[in-house]
Write a protein that holds these residues in place. Structure first.
Motif, PDB file in Angstrom:
ATOM      1  N   LYS A 185     -10.799   9.490 132.704  1.00 39.58           N
ATOM      2  CA  LYS A 185     -11.460   9.074 133.955  1.00 39.58           C
ATOM      3  C   LYS A 185     -11.328  10.163 135.010  1.00 39.58           C
ATOM      4  O   LYS A 185     -12.298  10.486 135.722  1.00 39.58           O
ATOM      5  N   ARG A 186     -10.130  10.775 135.104  1.00 36.11           N
ATOM      6  CA  ARG A 186      -9.928  11.823 136.110  1.00 36.11           C
ATOM      7  C   ARG A 186     -10.723  13.076 135.778  1.00 36.11           C
ATOM      8  O   ARG A 186     -11.189  13.780 136.678  1.00 36.11           O
ATOM      9  N   GLU A 189     -14.190  12.376 136.977  1.00 36.37           N
ATOM     10  CA  GLU A 189     -14.253  12.420 138.441  1.00 36.37           C
ATOM     11  C   GLU A 189     -14.131  13.845 138.966  1.00 36.37           C
ATOM     12  O   GLU A 189     -14.650  14.149 140.052  1.00 36.37           O
ATOM     13  N   GLY A 191     -15.550  16.438 137.862  1.00 38.46           N
ATOM     14  CA  GLY A 191     -16.839  17.104 137.788  1.00 38.46           C
ATOM     15  C   GLY A 191     -16.745  18.505 137.207  1.00 38.46           C
ATOM     16  O   GLY A 191     -16.106  18.729 136.183  1.00 38.46           O
TER      17      GLY A 191
END
Length: 457
Positions: A185-186, A189, A191
């Motif tokens: 997930k990180r 996030e 990008g």
């Protein structure tokens, strides 16, 4: 001190090394012992290159897209890093010094794998600057990598997420399933700051099936990560490919017969702590067998699963690349009699044979290189002690059955020591010098050519 010819002593003869023979037969080993006035290691880089080519060929034959990283911790010598670079391989490093050393000896930054726990900001910045792949060990480390990438790197950080094997839940390395979910997930996030390339793991022991099983599981995680928009196209299986120091019969016989009476002072070892000095599948053959294995709950080989998923397999072998790539030589400087055997003292310490680090000792039989030919034959058992004042500083607790009595000035050659034995416990205890490393460049002639290794430190 000769013992009765009917006496039996456990032996563990090493697999012969043709490249070692001219080093001894030419008198070069004796000359180097005299020149250095102490123990030394000699390195046989052609063996390293042959092992690397065999692994690369195994990947090619299996149709698997793969890449080999030399695990530098197995031996510090520069010549092996140079051979890795020349052979199209990378290097696995775990410190800023190792990373700089690899770069200095020709390894491209993008061919570096950075492993280890809780990496320092200095190491991570170097890795980012040179586009090395970082095997991220924990969530806080991932946060640090993302922060550094966002604030100081014009290019994304290349990362693998290190998985904690379910069979090693007490390990201090890697992330469990919940942590991996958070890490993915990180990465999403973060990008463009993060290029999440896949997963990595390291397994204790040398069994192949657990490696196949975990790789199969990580293939599924890669596919899930791709559904989240991440690249996830590489899996590193670490090291752990076994090598064989001896033949199967000798290893079975040794385990069946050895007991405390065969060791100085009745020393005992747990056989479970011994390295498996024989493996029916070793080196590149073990890799081939791994790729042919079927992960649990699968009807397809690991090789086919990797190909179907378009995943590159990464390896980080150390010992397996160093098989037959070097040996260690000591000079005998004292001999004393004990009850039915002798204690030989050499001009170095057990820290130059690092198997004691693993509650064991280095078991392949050392070769006695006498100054003078034998006048008698028989069995002459002797243990080998070090030139320090520590009772426990023994290179070989086992009473080795030499074919002639060891004498002051004779040499002892410990075979096949390049993999982990030379460096892991180095220490200039008593201000004794560390054994230098001598590179043998040519063994296909009467007088081998040699030079000192170019390790920067």
């Amino acid at each position: 001190m000769e013992v009765a010819s009917g006496s039996t002593w456990p032996t563990l003869p090493a697999v012969p090394s043709p490249a070692t023979l001219p080093v001894v037969a030419s008198g070069l080993a004796a000359e180097l012992a005299y020149a250095f006035s102490g123990p030394f290691h000699f390195l046989l880089p052609d063996a390293f290159t042959a092992n690397l080519v065999a692994m690369q060929d195994a990947l090619t034959r299996s149709g698997v897209d793969g890449f080999v990283y030399y695990a530098k911790k197995a031996n510090k010598a520069a010549v092996f890093v140079e051979r890795a670079a020349a052979g199209g391989a990378g290097v696995d490093v775990a410190s800023a010094a190792e990373l700089r050393e690899a770069l200095g000896h020709g390894v491209r930054g993008e061919h570096l794998m950075v492993t280890g726990p809780a990496k320092s900001p200095v190491l991570l910045r170097l890795a980012l600057a040179h586009r090395a792949t970082i095997a991220v060990d924990a969530l806080d480390e991932l946060d640090l990598v993302i922060s550094l990438a966002l604030t100081g790197s014009p290019r994304p950080a290349r990362v693998l997420l290190r998985a904690l094997p379910a069979t090693q839940q007490h390990s201090r390395f890697g992330m469990n399933e919940s942590e991996l979910t958070t890490a993915l997930k990180r990465c999403v996030e973060a990008g463009d700051a993060i290029r999440m390339e896949g997963f990595s793991f390291h397994l204790s022991g040398y069994a192949l099936q657990p490696r196949a099983n975990l790789t199969g599981h990580l293939i599924d995680l890669c596919l899930d990560a791709r559904r989240q928009g991440l690249e996830a196209g590489r899996i590193s299986i670490g090291g752990g490919l076994p090598i064989s120091y001896t033949d199967a019969g000798s290893w079975r016989s040794f385990l069946a017969t050895q007991n405390p009476t065969h060791y100085h002072g009745g020393k005992t070892f747990q056989t479970a702590d011994f390295y498996p000095y024989h493996s029916p599948l070793a080196g590149a053959r073990a890799l081939t067998a791994l790729l042919a294995a079927e992960p649990v709950n699968s009807r397809s080989t690991l090789a086919n699963q990797l190909k179907d998923a378009g995943i590159e397999l990464l390896l980080e072998p150390g010992r397996a690349l160093l098989d037959q790539a070097g040996a260690t030589v000591f000079t005998i400087q004292g001999v004393k009699d004990r009850d039915g055997y002798q204690i030989v003292t050499v001009d170095g310490t057990s820290l130059s044979l690092s198997e004691q680090w693993f509650n064991s000792e280095y078991l392949p039989d050392p070769q006695l290189i006498p100054r003078d030919p034998a006048t008698t034959s028989g069995l002459f058992p002797a243990s080998v002690g070090a030139a320090t004042c520590l009772e426990s500083d023994m290179l070989t607790w086992r009473k080795i059955a030499f074919s002639q009595t060891p004498r002051v000035g004779d040499l002892l050659l410990y075979p096949n020591t390049a993999g982990y034995q030379m460096d892991s416990n180095e220490s200039p205890f008593h201000d004794l010098p560390l054994p230098p490393k001598v590179v043998i460049d040519r063994t296909d002639q009467i007088r081998p050519r040699w030079r000192l290794d170019r390790h920067f430190t």
